[in-house]
Write an enzyme that holds these catalytic residues in place. Sequence first.
Site, PDB file in Angstrom:
ATOM      1  N   ARG A 105       0.964  -1.179  -0.160  1.00  0.00           N
ATOM      2  CA  ARG A 105       0.129   0.049   0.041  1.00  0.00           C
ATOM      3  C   ARG A 105       0.784   1.185   0.075  1.00  0.00           C
ATOM      4  O   ARG A 105       1.713   1.363   1.020  1.00  0.00           O
ATOM      5  CB  ARG A 105      -0.793  -0.027   1.118  1.00  0.00           C
ATOM      6  CG  ARG A 105      -1.928  -0.873   1.312  1.00  0.00           C
ATOM      7  CD  ARG A 105      -3.024  -0.563   2.384  1.00  0.00           C
ATOM      8  NE  ARG A 105      -2.555  -0.374   3.697  1.00  0.00           N
ATOM      9  CZ  ARG A 105      -3.488   0.142   4.546  1.00  0.00           C
ATOM     10  NH1 ARG A 105      -4.844   0.360   4.538  1.00  0.00           N
ATOM     11  NH2 ARG A 105      -3.133  -0.018   5.806  1.00  0.00           N
ATOM     12  N   THR A 109      -1.216   7.388  -0.789  1.00  0.00           N
ATOM     13  CA  THR A 109      -2.599   7.246  -1.341  1.00  0.00           C
ATOM     14  C   THR A 109      -3.166   6.152  -0.864  1.00  0.00           C
ATOM     15  O   THR A 109      -4.386   5.979  -1.129  1.00  0.00           O
ATOM     16  CB  THR A 109      -2.269   7.198  -2.762  1.00  0.00           C
ATOM     17  OG1 THR A 109      -1.499   5.858  -3.151  1.00  0.00           O
ATOM     18  CG2 THR A 109      -1.306   8.208  -3.322  1.00  0.00           C
ATOM     19  N   ASP A 201      -0.676  -3.756  12.569  1.00  0.00           N
ATOM     20  CA  ASP A 201      -0.316  -4.106  11.050  1.00  0.00           C
ATOM     21  C   ASP A 201       0.111  -5.681  11.086  1.00  0.00           C
ATOM     22  O   ASP A 201       0.803  -6.250  11.784  1.00  0.00           O
ATOM     23  CB  ASP A 201       1.124  -3.634  10.943  1.00  0.00           C
ATOM     24  CG  ASP A 201       1.517  -3.530   9.151  1.00  0.00           C
ATOM     25  OD1 ASP A 201       1.609  -2.502   8.637  1.00  0.00           O
ATOM     26  OD2 ASP A 201       1.965  -4.909   9.015  1.00  0.00           O
ATOM     27  N   ASP A 204       3.534  -6.917  10.055  1.00  0.00           N
ATOM     28  CA  ASP A 204       4.557  -6.659  11.024  1.00  0.00           C
ATOM     29  C   ASP A 204       4.651  -7.544  12.365  1.00  0.00           C
ATOM     30  O   ASP A 204       5.632  -7.889  12.930  1.00  0.00           O
ATOM     31  CB  ASP A 204       4.550  -5.157  11.449  1.00  0.00           C
ATOM     32  CG  ASP A 204       5.196  -4.120  10.586  1.00  0.00           C
ATOM     33  OD1 ASP A 204       5.987  -4.526   9.636  1.00  0.00           O
ATOM     34  OD2 ASP A 204       4.754  -3.044  10.451  1.00  0.00           O
TER      35      ASP A 204
HETATM   36  N1  URA Z   1      -3.202  -4.054   6.911  1.00  0.00           N
HETATM   37  C1  URA Z   1      -2.971  -4.133   8.347  1.00  0.00           C
HETATM   38  O1  URA Z   1      -2.077  -5.146   8.814  1.00  0.00           O
HETATM   39  N2  URA Z   1      -3.592  -3.789   9.443  1.00  0.00           N
HETATM   40  C2  URA Z   1      -4.905  -2.817   9.187  1.00  0.00           C
HETATM   41  O2  URA Z   1      -5.383  -2.667  10.176  1.00  0.00           O
HETATM   42  C3  URA Z   1      -5.202  -2.547   7.978  1.00  0.00           C
HETATM   43  C4  URA Z   1      -4.525  -2.986   6.718  1.00  0.00           C
END
Ligand code: URA
Length: 210
Positions: A105, A109, A201, A204
């Site tokens: 991502r 944007t 995330d 992560d």
């Molecule tokens: N991607 C993620 O890892 N966590 C989110 O909350 C949104 C997208």
Amino acid sequence: MTTNLHLINHPLIQHKLTLMRSEDTATDNFRRLLREISQMLAYEVTRDLPTELITIKTPLATIQSPAISGKKLCMVSIMRAGNGMLDGMLDVLPSARVGYIGLYRDPETLEPVEYYFKVPDDIGERLVIVVDPMLATGNSAIAALNRLKENGAVSMKYVCLLAAPEGLAALQDAHPDVPVTTAAVDEYLNDHGYIVPGLGDAGDRMFGTK
Ligand code: URA
């Protein structure tokens, strides 16, 4: 809200998801829990696979017994977080073919940028199950399904762990033919594109990169 939605609120899945959400859950447990939930989601998403009777001999008798018929499966992981679900799915569906789509991502944007694409040539003859734990804006999911359709996919299902209502609606608008299976639909998407309450995330947390 999508109408083609399968919300899997089995107590075991909900319990494991609660553990995953907790910020106190460390990388090793996070990864194990995602794998375990994915095994159960694989069970649910394959619930309507057709079966046919085949003839086999048990040690005691010859019988007609059900076996999965029809199209073979192809799992497609949206990297990198999708790989954490892929492991659990393949535990249950070990002979499935596997494709990978690399998307990240753009942090400004929130639009998906593709960096890798490799899927089996005969994807059009298979049921394609696309996996990515977090359905947030829906942009990556929509881009992945677009690419798969361009490459011949005609029968697809999308499986995630958590969905934001916004992402679900966007995905359903763009691909109403693709059913979505998820363990939870959360409250909303924040300004940074994170699902709230969510779990942070997913990439992560599963790979320990932050
Ligand atoms: N991607 C993620 O890892 N966590 C989110 O909350 C949104 C997208």
